[in-house]
Design a protein around this motif. Structure first.
Motif, PDB file in Angstrom:
ATOM      1  N   ILE A  47      59.149  23.381 -37.271  1.00  0.00           N
ATOM      2  CA  ILE A  47      57.898  23.472 -36.526  1.00  0.00           C
ATOM      3  C   ILE A  47      57.868  24.823 -35.822  1.00  0.00           C
ATOM      4  CG2 ILE A  47      56.559  22.498 -34.623  1.00  0.00           C
ATOM      5  CD1 ILE A  47      57.801  19.769 -35.323  1.00  0.00           C
ATOM      6  N   ASP A  48      56.768  25.551 -35.957  1.00  0.00           N
ATOM      7  CA  ASP A  48      56.686  26.915 -35.434  1.00  0.00           C
ATOM      8  C   ASP A  48      56.850  26.979 -33.921  1.00  0.00           C
ATOM      9  OD1 ASP A  48      56.303  28.013 -37.938  1.00  0.00           O
ATOM     10  OD2 ASP A  48      54.119  27.951 -37.811  1.00  0.00           O
ATOM     11  N   PHE A  49      56.056  26.158 -33.210  1.00  0.00           N
ATOM     12  CA  PHE A  49      55.997  26.302 -31.744  1.00  0.00           C
ATOM     13  C   PHE A  49      55.756  24.936 -31.113  1.00  0.00           C
ATOM     14  CE2 PHE A  49      54.383  27.482 -27.603  1.00  0.00           C
ATOM     15  CZ  PHE A  49      54.977  28.699 -27.315  1.00  0.00           C
ATOM     16  N   ILE A  50      56.541  24.638 -30.091  1.00  0.00           N
ATOM     17  CA  ILE A  50      56.402  23.389 -29.344  1.00  0.00           C
ATOM     18  C   ILE A  50      56.335  23.720 -27.860  1.00  0.00           C
ATOM     19  CG2 ILE A  50      57.711  21.383 -28.517  1.00  0.00           C
ATOM     20  CD1 ILE A  50      58.730  20.979 -31.347  1.00  0.00           C
ATOM     21  N   ILE A  51      55.441  23.055 -27.155  1.00  0.00           N
ATOM     22  CA  ILE A  51      55.448  23.101 -25.690  1.00  0.00           C
ATOM     23  C   ILE A  51      55.386  21.666 -25.184  1.00  0.00           C
ATOM     24  CG2 ILE A  51      52.935  23.514 -25.615  1.00  0.00           C
ATOM     25  CD1 ILE A  51      53.492  25.069 -22.959  1.00  0.00           C
ATOM     26  N   SER A  52      56.256  21.337 -24.232  1.00  0.00           N
ATOM     27  CA  SER A  52      56.335  19.951 -23.766  1.00  0.00           C
ATOM     28  C   SER A  52      56.231  19.867 -22.253  1.00  0.00           C
ATOM     29  CB  SER A  52      57.652  19.312 -24.226  1.00  0.00           C
ATOM     30  OG  SER A  52      58.752  19.894 -23.546  1.00  0.00           O
ATOM     31  N   SER A 111      54.845  11.653 -21.155  1.00  0.00           N
ATOM     32  CA  SER A 111      55.518  12.778 -21.803  1.00  0.00           C
ATOM     33  C   SER A 111      54.761  13.184 -23.051  1.00  0.00           C
ATOM     34  CB  SER A 111      56.957  12.392 -22.171  1.00  0.00           C
ATOM     35  OG  SER A 111      57.709  12.104 -21.019  1.00  0.00           O
ATOM     36  N   ASN A 112      54.449  14.462 -23.154  1.00  0.00           N
ATOM     37  CA  ASN A 112      53.673  14.975 -24.286  1.00  0.00           C
ATOM     38  C   ASN A 112      54.380  16.158 -24.932  1.00  0.00           C
ATOM     39  OD1 ASN A 112      51.551  13.159 -23.919  1.00  0.00           O
ATOM     40  ND2 ASN A 112      50.464  14.519 -22.530  1.00  0.00           N
ATOM     41  N   ILE A 113      54.206  16.268 -26.232  1.00  0.00           N
ATOM     42  CA  ILE A 113      54.671  17.436 -26.974  1.00  0.00           C
ATOM     43  C   ILE A 113      53.502  17.960 -27.796  1.00  0.00           C
ATOM     44  CG2 ILE A 113      56.062  18.174 -28.939  1.00  0.00           C
ATOM     45  CD1 ILE A 113      58.345  16.577 -27.942  1.00  0.00           C
ATOM     46  N   ALA A 123      41.296  31.198 -28.596  1.00  0.00           N
ATOM     47  CA  ALA A 123      42.494  31.192 -27.742  1.00  0.00           C
ATOM     48  C   ALA A 123      42.238  30.396 -26.464  1.00  0.00           C
ATOM     49  CB  ALA A 123      42.915  32.614 -27.413  1.00  0.00           C
ATOM     50  N   ARG A 124      41.051  30.564 -25.870  1.00  0.00           N
ATOM     51  CA  ARG A 124      40.713  29.822 -24.654  1.00  0.00           C
ATOM     52  C   ARG A 124      40.666  28.318 -24.927  1.00  0.00           C
ATOM     53  NH1 ARG A 124      41.015  31.583 -19.712  1.00  0.00           N
ATOM     54  NH2 ARG A 124      39.865  33.478 -20.280  1.00  0.00           N
ATOM     55  N   LYS A 125      40.128  27.928 -26.081  1.00  0.00           N
ATOM     56  CA  LYS A 125      40.066  26.498 -26.429  1.00  0.00           C
ATOM     57  C   LYS A 125      41.467  25.924 -26.612  1.00  0.00           C
ATOM     58  CE  LYS A 125      35.549  26.738 -28.745  1.00  0.00           C
ATOM     59  NZ  LYS A 125      34.848  26.589 -30.051  1.00  0.00           N
ATOM     60  N   LEU A 126      42.355  26.696 -27.239  1.00  0.00           N
ATOM     61  CA  LEU A 126      43.734  26.234 -27.399  1.00  0.00           C
ATOM     62  C   LEU A 126      44.396  26.095 -26.030  1.00  0.00           C
ATOM     63  CD1 LEU A 126      46.271  25.528 -28.994  1.00  0.00           C
ATOM     64  CD2 LEU A 126      46.687  27.983 -29.315  1.00  0.00           C
ATOM     65  N   GLN A 127      44.147  27.048 -25.158  1.00  0.00           N
ATOM     66  CA  GLN A 127      44.704  26.978 -23.810  1.00  0.00           C
ATOM     67  C   GLN A 127      44.236  25.710 -23.105  1.00  0.00           C
ATOM     68  OE1 GLN A 127      43.423  29.517 -20.217  1.00  0.00           O
ATOM     69  NE2 GLN A 127      45.222  30.640 -21.011  1.00  0.00           N
ATOM     70  N   GLU A 128      42.949  25.383 -23.227  1.00  0.00           N
ATOM     71  CA  GLU A 128      42.411  24.167 -22.600  1.00  0.00           C
ATOM     72  C   GLU A 128      43.043  22.918 -23.213  1.00  0.00           C
ATOM     73  OE1 GLU A 128      40.394  23.905 -20.009  1.00  0.00           O
ATOM     74  OE2 GLU A 128      40.446  26.097 -19.817  1.00  0.00           O
ATOM     75  N   PHE A 129      43.269  22.943 -24.534  1.00  0.00           N
ATOM     76  CA  PHE A 129      43.911  21.827 -25.228  1.00  0.00           C
ATOM     77  C   PHE A 129      45.308  21.596 -24.655  1.00  0.00           C
ATOM     78  CE2 PHE A 129      46.566  20.270 -28.785  1.00  0.00           C
ATOM     79  CZ  PHE A 129      45.865  19.120 -29.144  1.00  0.00           C
ATOM     80  N   ILE A 130      46.065  22.679 -24.472  1.00  0.00           N
ATOM     81  CA  ILE A 130      47.418  22.559 -23.924  1.00  0.00           C
ATOM     82  C   ILE A 130      47.362  22.096 -22.471  1.00  0.00           C
ATOM     83  CG2 ILE A 130      49.526  23.833 -23.342  1.00  0.00           C
ATOM     84  CD1 ILE A 130      48.920  25.670 -25.749  1.00  0.00           C
ATOM     85  N   LYS A 131      46.460  22.662 -21.688  1.00  0.00           N
ATOM     86  CA  LYS A 131      46.359  22.316 -20.269  1.00  0.00           C
ATOM     87  C   LYS A 131      46.051  20.842 -20.056  1.00  0.00           C
ATOM     88  CE  LYS A 131      43.649  25.085 -17.960  1.00  0.00           C
ATOM     89  NZ  LYS A 131      42.555  26.050 -17.694  1.00  0.00           N
ATOM     90  N   GLU A 139      60.721   5.115 -28.638  1.00  0.00           N
ATOM     91  CA  GLU A 139      61.231   4.321 -27.528  1.00  0.00           C
ATOM     92  C   GLU A 139      60.704   4.805 -26.184  1.00  0.00           C
ATOM     93  OE1 GLU A 139      65.401   4.675 -28.039  1.00  0.00           O
ATOM     94  OE2 GLU A 139      65.524   3.184 -29.647  1.00  0.00           O
ATOM     95  N   GLN A 140      60.541   6.120 -26.016  1.00  0.00           N
ATOM     96  CA  GLN A 140      60.081   6.665 -24.742  1.00  0.00           C
ATOM     97  C   GLN A 140      58.584   6.960 -24.749  1.00  0.00           C
ATOM     98  OE1 GLN A 140      62.452   9.346 -22.617  1.00  0.00           O
ATOM     99  NE2 GLN A 140      64.392   8.648 -23.451  1.00  0.00           N
ATOM    100  N   ASN A 141      57.922   6.506 -25.811  1.00  0.00           N
ATOM    101  CA  ASN A 141      56.461   6.633 -25.891  1.00  0.00           C
ATOM    102  C   ASN A 141      56.002   8.075 -25.687  1.00  0.00           C
ATOM    103  OD1 ASN A 141      53.909   5.547 -26.342  1.00  0.00           O
ATOM    104  ND2 ASN A 141      53.528   5.207 -24.153  1.00  0.00           N
ATOM    105  N   ILE A 142      56.695   8.993 -26.332  1.00  0.00           N
ATOM    106  CA  ILE A 142      56.326  10.407 -26.259  1.00  0.00           C
ATOM    107  C   ILE A 142      55.165  10.654 -27.216  1.00  0.00           C
ATOM    108  CG2 ILE A 142      57.116  12.768 -26.684  1.00  0.00           C
ATOM    109  CD1 ILE A 142      59.969  11.753 -26.009  1.00  0.00           C
TER     110      ILE A 142
END
Length: 705
Positions: A79-84, A92-94, A188-196, A148-151
């Motif tokens: 996977i290229d990039f993960i932020i959690s 908990s989100n990834i 890029a702004r939409k992706l930022q909002e998605f992550i936020k 198990e941890q509902n991530i």
């Protein structure tokens, strides 16, 4: 496996300082034993700068966790990039981000497939949204910690150089864009909002670390999933090149029904998913009403599949789905809509017990069907009569007037997903030179035994888990038990080791038999099938001397039909005969050594060969000594509890309390040989709370009890 791992703050610093590509490359060297290509480094440098701009906002917490090039367990896919982190509800989100540097693409009529330009030219590939979604699906299904941890896994794709052209976002890809949103150059702004939305706070626990060290689900094997697949259920999500081959085959089968005869030749090594794609094709084409059959020369896979399906389907129906390669001698032209030939390298010129029927199995299959697909691995030729190479199939297909297409499966889904292990086997057996000179312990569970009894007992222990571990051997011992059931076949007197070949009781069902663990299998009962763990006894037909792997066909049993007729061949052309025998023996062991999804254990009759194999392994760490995990930064909540500060030697040389401050070099995970010490129970929490206050003021590293 995590290649690069840092907090968001650490990632921002690495990109700002211009070191991110070198850091990732260095991590590659540590984890995978190799540098990556200059083009891939340049790709990281460019893509990470775009991700830097997206996440460089105070609305995304500095202590959220970043992982780059995370390898999905049991596969070779990364996977290229993960932020959690966690959201407003403390879930908990990834966020999984598939990064592409594409600037343009072309539509494809195939589901989930798009065409774009790569270094070698234009070719078809999985749509980025499909790719991101399929990676998330695989991680969800392989990792028990996620469940198990509902991530929550939230896949998306970011094509930071791509201007909207209504091709990449065409409505034909809507199904997958809904599952994994698509963000382009101006988004890029939409992706930022998605992550936020999903990463509001850093987690008290490192979610990526939890997943990487989480418990894996039992690996899914094709034979076990076959029943469900033929009932129309999705059991395997096809990744990348598998998806391309599958959709290409479906498309050609549909075209062949109303046009010229079509042939697809698919190359793929062990564990690349040839059989998974083949059975998926069989299920889908049958569902569409196409008269299709799965064809294999080897009876063992067909018998195993039949046994798994009995009770759910009529035997006549099953027998019409799974047939031998000699079934088309008298079949009229274009009787079938599609013939799916697995293990096509095992095809023979003629058919029948005495090889006296028909003229050419390849031609007979092509003529019998509008569309035929051949799954082939030229390095799995294990019989002197095997003729099914890629070049031979292509030649005969063209002679039949068929339109010939080729494709390749590269991704590894066996041997712990280690492409390196397959390359190491080829290099070690001197089949072909590769860069994989040493095998690291992290790549695959590969062990060498000096006693065959220990090997056998270890495999028996593994078999108690789910009846998916067996011992196999080179065919160097006569089949004495065929005539005398009380006799033994594989006998190593110096170890008081004696076992029987498997072909008496369970026969071709040995690999799934309830009692067959006590017997030893050979190439003919395991090729085309897989195990969790395989034990391999390398017989006297392979040895090591003077720096060379030596094969000796005279050490093969006279019962072995694989090299029958060798003596007459050697009389006509000794050099060619010895080359063929060398190829067959090495290919046989290559195939045996790649049957295990999780591990392979080996005993060699030749002691120098044992020493040579051992010399090709990286030194293993002492498991009683925990591997140190040092992070540049960690969340405040785990400092002095799960992680302790690490200082340079200057701290010891200076004077604490006299004005000189020495900053920590990093944070070290507190572990014991058997477990992590999170200090999470009630009493220890109170104690460590006091200690945290004390030692955070003193800035002295201490390992808590």
């Amino acid at each position: 496996m995590i290649v690069y791992h840092a907090s968001k703050k650490g990632f921002i610093n690495d990109v700002f300082n211009g070191t991110i590509a070198d850091d990732i490359d260095h991590a590659f060297l540590i984890h995978l034993g190799r540098h990556t290509s200059p083009n891939e480094k340049l790709s990281w440098k460019n893509s990470m700068m775009h991700m830097y701009k997206v996440i460089n906002t105070s609305d995304i917490p500095d202590n959220s966790t970043i992982a780059i090039e995370y390898q999905i367990p049991l596969t070779s896919k990364r996977i290229d990039f993960i932020i959690s982190g966690v959201d407003d509800n403390q879930r908990s989100n990834i966020v999984i981000i598939e990064l592409k540097q594409w600037e343009q693409a072309k539509l494809s009529s195939k589901s989930g497939i798009i065409q774009t330009r790569f270094q070698h030219g234009e070719s078809e590939t999985a749509h980025p949204s499909y790719q991101a979604w399929s990676y998330a699906y695989m991680l969800q299904n392989y990792n028990e910690t996620v469940r198990e941890q509902n991530i929550q896994l939230l896949p998306c794709a970011f094509l930071h150089n791509y201007q909207e052209d209504h091709i990449i976002s065409n409505e034909c890809y809507t199904e997958y864009i809904i599952k994994a949103p698509l963000f382009l150059k101006s988004d890029a702004r939409k992706l930022q909002e998605f992550i936020k939305r999903h990463i509001k706070y850093g987690s008290k626990e490192d979610i990526v670390w939890l997943i990487d060290n989480g418990r894996l689900r039992p690996s899914k094997q094709l034979a076990d999933a076959l029943n469900s697949m033929l009932h129309g259920n999705r059991e395997f999500v096809l990744l990348d090149d598998q998806k391309v081959v599958y959709e290409t085959a479906l498309n050609l089968a549909r075209e062949a029904a109303k046009g010229p005869k079509q042939v697809l030749i698919v190359e793929g090594g062990p564990g690349t998913g040839k059989s998974v794609v083949a059975v998926n094709l069989l299920a889908q084409l049958t569902k569409e009403g196409v008269v299709a059959q799965y064809v294999s020369k080897n009876a063992a896979p067909r018998d195993v599949y039949t046994a798994k399906l009995l009770g759910s389907f009529k035997k006549s129906y099953i027998n019409n789905l799974f047939v031998g390669s000699g079934s088309f001698i008298d079949t009229p032209q274009n009787t079938f809509g599609a013939l799916i030939v697995d293990e096509a390298h095992r095809l023979n010129m003629r058919s029948g017990l005495y090889s006296n029927l028909g003229e050419n199995q390849i031609i007979e299959i092509i003529q019998a069907s509008h569309f035929s697909v051949f799954f082939v691995d030229d390095r799995q030729r294990v019989h002197i009569k095997d003729i099914g190479s890629k070049a031979t199939i292509q030649k005969f297909a063209e002679s039949c007037g068929a339109v010939v297409h080729t494709a390749k499966l590269n991704s590894q889904f066996r041997c712990n997903g280690s492409d390196g292990y397959l390359s190491w086997i080829d290099n070690t057996l001197q089949i072909r030179q590769t860069a994989n000179i040493r095998l690291a312990a992290d790549d695959y569970d590969f062990r060498i035994f000096s006693d065959p009894n220990q090997l056998f007992e270890t495999i028996k222990e593994k078999n108690q888990i789910n009846n998916k571990a067996r011992v196999v051997a080179g065919y160097c011992w006569d089949w004495n038990s065929k005539k005398n059931p009380n006799a033994y076949d594989i006998i190593l007197p110096e170890f008081h080791f004696k076992k029987r070949w498997n072909l008496n009781a369970d026969k071709n069902l040995w690999i799934i038999g309830n009692k067959s663990i006590e017997e030893i299998g050979c190439i003919h009962t395991c090729q085309g099938l897989e195990l969790d763990y395989v034990g391999v006894i390398i017989g006297p037909d392979m040895r090591y001397e003077n720096g060379q792997i030596i094969t000796d066909v005279t050490q093969r049993s006279n019962n072995d039909q694989s090299v029958k007729g060798f003596k007459s061949l050697i009389a006509h052309n000794k050099i060619k005969a010895l080359q063929d025998a060398d190829e067959i023996i090495k290919n046989t062991y290559r195939t045996l050594l790649t049957r295990g999804m999780k591990g392979c254990y080996v005993y060699c009759c030749d002691k120098p060969l044992t020493e040579y194999l051992a010399a090709q392994l990286e030194p293993q760490h002492d498991e009683s000594i925990p591997e140190l995990r040092i992070e540049p930064e960690v969340n405040n909540e785990v400092k002095y509890i799960d992680f302790l500060p690490l200082y340079s030697i200057r701290a010891a040389c200076g004077y604490f309390g006299e004005g000189e401050m020495v900053d920590e070099s990093g944070w070290m995970k507190v572990v014991t040989p058997s477990r992590h010490i999170p200090a999470r129970n009630h009493l220890m929490q109170k104690e460590t709370g006091l200690m945290k206050k004390l030692f955070s003021n003193l800035k002295i590293p201490i390992i808590l009890p």
